[in-house]
Design a protein around this motif. Sequence first.
Motif, mmCIF file in Angstrom:
data_model
loop_
_atom_site.group_PDB
_atom_site.id
_atom_site.type_symbol
_atom_site.label_atom_id
_atom_site.label_comp_id
_atom_site.label_asym_id
_atom_site.label_seq_id
_atom_site.Cartn_x
_atom_site.Cartn_y
_atom_site.Cartn_z
ATOM 1 N N ASN A 19 -21.709 -3.650 -34.613
ATOM 2 C CA ASN A 19 -21.526 -4.714 -33.612
ATOM 3 C C ASN A 19 -20.474 -5.714 -34.091
ATOM 4 O OD1 ASN A 19 -23.548 -3.464 -32.228
ATOM 5 N ND2 ASN A 19 -25.142 -4.948 -32.760
ATOM 6 N N GLU A 61 -17.582 3.936 -28.322
ATOM 7 C CA GLU A 61 -17.961 2.515 -28.248
ATOM 8 C C GLU A 61 -16.983 1.743 -27.360
ATOM 9 O OE1 GLU A 61 -20.876 1.132 -29.812
ATOM 10 O OE2 GLU A 61 -21.120 3.300 -29.746
ATOM 11 N N SER A 155 -24.812 -0.116 -31.997
ATOM 12 C CA SER A 155 -25.267 0.275 -30.651
ATOM 13 C C SER A 155 -26.312 1.382 -30.767
ATOM 14 C CB SER A 155 -24.075 0.788 -29.840
ATOM 15 O OG SER A 155 -23.699 2.063 -30.321
#
Length: 176
Positions: A19, A61, A155
């Motif tokens: 993240n 992502e 994630s």
Amino acid sequence: MAKTERIGVYPGTFDPTTNGHMDIIKRGARVLDRLVIGVAVNAGKGPLFSLDERVEMVRDEVATLKDPKIGEIEVKPFNSLLMQFAEAENADCILRGLRAVSDFDYEFQMAGMNARLNPDIEILFLMASERHQFIASRLVKEIAALGGDISSFVSATVARRVNERYGRLDLQAVNE
Ligand code: ADP
């Protein structure tokens, strides 16, 4: 005619993508017209994921980003010197993330050396957001290897990939 498009290169190992990385990507892409994410081979770091896997992970992502304010983003592997990669991409800057004190020494030295190699390509630092300050790929791997929950650092897709790599399919089922 003057060049108007602002291009940045964001290099890293992304083993795995966290993240914290995604935060830098989102913020960087908001101020650049084009952001090229360079996934480094970095065999010296003994990555958990192969280069192809890491490129795919970053691409997946990036595909989830839905911010209308972000510029174009591309993900590419590279095996050359960072400055050579940035030059080949016609970059104006190299983007790096900076977490508290831990990154400073290394980044300061790297920035100094890179500036000597090509003073025309600026090295820009974005301070890690408060929420992501403590996230590091290395720690994510250590936690996952010991069966800890990594879902607040990466994630769900990345968590599944990391847990699978450590053979922790049981944990995956529990977290779903
Ligand atoms: P490298 O091997 O180049 O350090 P990493 O994938 O570990 O590759 O990191 C890539 C870049 O992302 C570096 O600039 C690093 O400081 C930054 N970064 C990593 N984690 C975070 C985070 N949690 N917040 C902000 N920046 C981060």
